[in-house]
Design a protein around this motif. Structure first.
Motif, PDB file in Angstrom:
ATOM      1  N   THR B  21       7.589  -3.671   3.712  1.00  0.00           N
ATOM      2  CA  THR B  21       6.662  -4.755   4.050  1.00  0.00           C
ATOM      3  C   THR B  21       5.560  -4.709   3.006  1.00  0.00           C
ATOM      4  O   THR B  21       5.239  -3.657   2.467  1.00  0.00           O
ATOM      5  N   ASN B  22       5.010  -5.864   2.692  1.00  0.00           N
ATOM      6  CA  ASN B  22       3.906  -5.849   1.747  1.00  0.00           C
ATOM      7  C   ASN B  22       2.912  -6.953   2.037  1.00  0.00           C
ATOM      8  O   ASN B  22       3.268  -8.026   2.515  1.00  0.00           O
ATOM      9  N   ALA B  23       1.680  -6.602   1.803  1.00  0.00           N
ATOM     10  CA  ALA B  23       0.605  -7.589   1.847  1.00  0.00           C
ATOM     11  C   ALA B  23      -0.095  -7.415   0.514  1.00  0.00           C
ATOM     12  O   ALA B  23      -1.010  -6.613   0.377  1.00  0.00           O
ATOM     13  N   GLY B  24       0.400  -8.112  -0.494  1.00  0.00           N
ATOM     14  CA  GLY B  24      -0.048  -7.865  -1.865  1.00  0.00           C
ATOM     15  C   GLY B  24       0.758  -6.713  -2.438  1.00  0.00           C
ATOM     16  O   GLY B  24       1.408  -5.957  -1.706  1.00  0.00           O
ATOM     17  N   VAL B  25       0.720  -6.557  -3.757  1.00  0.00           N
ATOM     18  CA  VAL B  25       1.589  -5.576  -4.408  1.00  0.00           C
ATOM     19  C   VAL B  25       1.110  -4.143  -4.232  1.00  0.00           C
ATOM     20  O   VAL B  25       1.842  -3.200  -4.509  1.00  0.00           O
ATOM     21  N   ASP B  26      -0.129  -3.947  -3.777  1.00  0.00           N
ATOM     22  CA  ASP B  26      -0.610  -2.577  -3.614  1.00  0.00           C
ATOM     23  C   ASP B  26      -0.803  -2.211  -2.149  1.00  0.00           C
ATOM     24  O   ASP B  26      -1.481  -1.256  -1.809  1.00  0.00           O
ATOM     25  N   GLN B  27      -0.175  -2.994  -1.284  1.00  0.00           N
ATOM     26  CA  GLN B  27      -0.232  -2.638   0.135  1.00  0.00           C
ATOM     27  C   GLN B  27       1.200  -2.730   0.658  1.00  0.00           C
ATOM     28  O   GLN B  27       1.586  -3.677   1.342  1.00  0.00           O
ATOM     29  N   GLY B  51       8.567 -11.788   8.143  1.00  0.00           N
ATOM     30  CA  GLY B  51       7.338 -12.583   8.180  1.00  0.00           C
ATOM     31  C   GLY B  51       6.128 -11.709   8.424  1.00  0.00           C
ATOM     32  O   GLY B  51       6.133 -10.511   8.112  1.00  0.00           O
ATOM     33  N   ASN B  52       5.106 -12.298   8.989  1.00  0.00           N
ATOM     34  CA  ASN B  52       3.847 -11.590   9.236  1.00  0.00           C
ATOM     35  C   ASN B  52       4.086 -10.370  10.125  1.00  0.00           C
ATOM     36  O   ASN B  52       4.575 -10.485  11.255  1.00  0.00           O
ATOM     37  N   PRO B 105     -12.379 -17.899   9.361  1.00  0.00           N
ATOM     38  CA  PRO B 105     -11.829 -16.777   8.589  1.00  0.00           C
ATOM     39  C   PRO B 105     -10.295 -16.765   8.544  1.00  0.00           C
ATOM     40  O   PRO B 105      -9.711 -16.273   7.586  1.00  0.00           O
ATOM     41  N   ASN B 106      -9.635 -17.306   9.573  1.00  0.00           N
ATOM     42  CA  ASN B 106      -8.173 -17.311   9.598  1.00  0.00           C
ATOM     43  C   ASN B 106      -7.570 -18.564   8.965  1.00  0.00           C
ATOM     44  O   ASN B 106      -6.349 -18.696   8.906  1.00  0.00           O
ATOM     45  N   GLY B 107      -8.406 -19.510   8.555  1.00  0.00           N
ATOM     46  CA  GLY B 107      -7.908 -20.772   8.005  1.00  0.00           C
ATOM     47  C   GLY B 107      -7.039 -20.525   6.783  1.00  0.00           C
ATOM     48  O   GLY B 107      -7.412 -19.767   5.891  1.00  0.00           O
ATOM     49  N   GLY B 108      -5.895 -21.155   6.745  1.00  0.00           N
ATOM     50  CA  GLY B 108      -5.031 -21.049   5.572  1.00  0.00           C
ATOM     51  C   GLY B 108      -4.133 -19.827   5.580  1.00  0.00           C
ATOM     52  O   GLY B 108      -3.243 -19.710   4.761  1.00  0.00           O
ATOM     53  N   THR B 109      -4.370 -18.887   6.517  1.00  0.00           N
ATOM     54  CA  THR B 109      -3.496 -17.711   6.591  1.00  0.00           C
ATOM     55  C   THR B 109      -2.244 -18.060   7.374  1.00  0.00           C
ATOM     56  O   THR B 109      -2.303 -18.752   8.379  1.00  0.00           O
ATOM     57  N   SER B 110      -1.095 -17.563   6.900  1.00  0.00           N
ATOM     58  CA  SER B 110       0.145 -17.792   7.621  1.00  0.00           C
ATOM     59  C   SER B 110       0.445 -16.618   8.536  1.00  0.00           C
ATOM     60  O   SER B 110       0.463 -15.469   8.098  1.00  0.00           O
TER      61      SER B 110
END
Lengths: 251, 251
Positions: B21-27, B51-52, B105-110
């Motif tokens: 799983t990744n949230a960005g390449v360093d996570q 997915g999320n 703050p959550n706007g635009g997040t999938s």
């Protein structure tokens, strides 16, 4: 959509492109996406295009116009592939800028196009570059001997498994065709005729092929690949069922 | 990203998932994406998720809670795979609705997540369904015996070429592993350990495998496939150079 791939090896360059364009599923047309310009013995340029058809046509028209009008900068005068890629990127970006707007009737529409340009200028070796919609470009490397534009994912694994710097032109050409076949099977917006161009290093001559949907060779290639792939598959090492781990969550 | 594939044949079902799983390449983290619930001899459900990660974890937690609490509707009580898919879709949509907002703050997040659910309930045959982020679902067909979620394009061509209703469980399992290998080579966000589940029809028992990066079988499989593929490739019919068409534009 579109799928184009170009491969660089010690032996030369291979180019392959489909001919389907679509703007929605009921506006499907056939346009070649391979443009070739040569001055025998001196320079050969091959351009593949993907993206907005109006942009790619305008860019190729401009390239032709600059050649015809003996412009100071054209494929007739540019000293190498890298400068030709910069020139192509600049034309592409200018063409997109004519139409892009934040709001208004064109707001939200993408006029983006990508290109692969390759070939050889006397005194240099054959080279490839991929031009991004933003106008900048990248080249191949020893580890990545190919470039793709358009619908690139379906056809990538076979390229990764087969290609290297030592691949023959013939094998690279067949690999490009198999990669194209895998893509056409999975994506309706990529379709025949398939154009193939083979450029042997230092030849200053491009050999071009065009395969329609019912082309005998293309059909034989597809059939053979399906058959040999299944045979290869059947020879794979068996799964050792005793290696299984069990951690069922019982209800 | 993630890659999960599930296959249905006359002989049963095969499930395969990666664990990256990744949230960005360093996570980048490792989480299994295969959940199994069974009541011996009565029902087997296997769930794959993409997915999320917060959404998929919350959904699986809710599924477990409903089983534990003997809820009126749970994998313990649902009469078939289709209703189980609807139930899963409803939980997934509700979980996403908790967090989605247009602004703030959550706007635009999938928060989207996709699932494959499959298995068998006594009295019915083994079945598969794919649950979209919107909560609705589709099943397989005779012509499309597999479902994919996540990074599905790289691994699709091999499935299209090998699978049919008559494929054996063993071949489907190897096909899923080759499809996974093709995907891992091309996309960094898909990675080991690989989980594989084989469910023979009417067995009410899932055989599970887990392959780490250095697993002997997985390495042997990759090596053999690379070798046999190149051999298959070398046997392809030769391009007939005399079939070339020439329409060079000379400068």
């Amino acid at each position: 959509m579109t799928y184009c791939v170009a491969i660089t090896m010690d032996a030369g360059l291979v180019f392959c492109s489909d001919s389907r364009t679509n703007a929605g599923v009921d506006q499907v047309s056939t346009y070649g996406k391979m443009y070739h310009y040569s001055v025998r013995g001196e320079r050969d340029f091959i351009v593949l295009s993907a993206g907005n058809l109006a942009t790619t046509q305008a860019v190729v028209s401009q390239i032709k116009r600059d050649i015809r009008d003996n412009a100071a900068t054209s494929l007739k005068t540019l000293p190498d592939i890298a400068e030709a890629a910069s020139y192509l990127g600049e034309i592409s970006r200018q063409e997109q800028d004519k139409h892009v707007s934040v709001g208004g009737p064109n707001g939200g529409t993408s006029f983006e196009a990508s290109f692969i340009i390759g070939g050889q200028v006397a005194g240099d070796k054959p080279r490839l570059a991929m031009v991004y919609p933003q106008g900048n470009h990248i080249t191949t490397s020893k580890d990545t001997p190919y470039l793709q534009i358009g619908e690139s994912k379906y056809g990538k694994p076979i390229l990764d498994r087969i290609l290297s710097a030592g691949t023959t032109l013939e094998n690279a050409a067949r690999c490009a065709l198999v990669s194209m076949d895998s893509t056409m099977r999975s994506n309706l917006t990529v379709g025949p005729p398939i154009e193939l161009g083979i450029y042997p290093a230092d030849s200053f001559a491009l050999t071009r092929f065009r395969f329609d949907d019912d082309d005998d060779y293309l059909r034989a290639l597809k059939k053979a690949w399906d058959k040999y792939l299944i045979e290869a598959f059947d020879r794979l090492p068996s799964l050792n069922w005793s290696d299984s781990v069990s951690h069922d969550e019982q209800g």
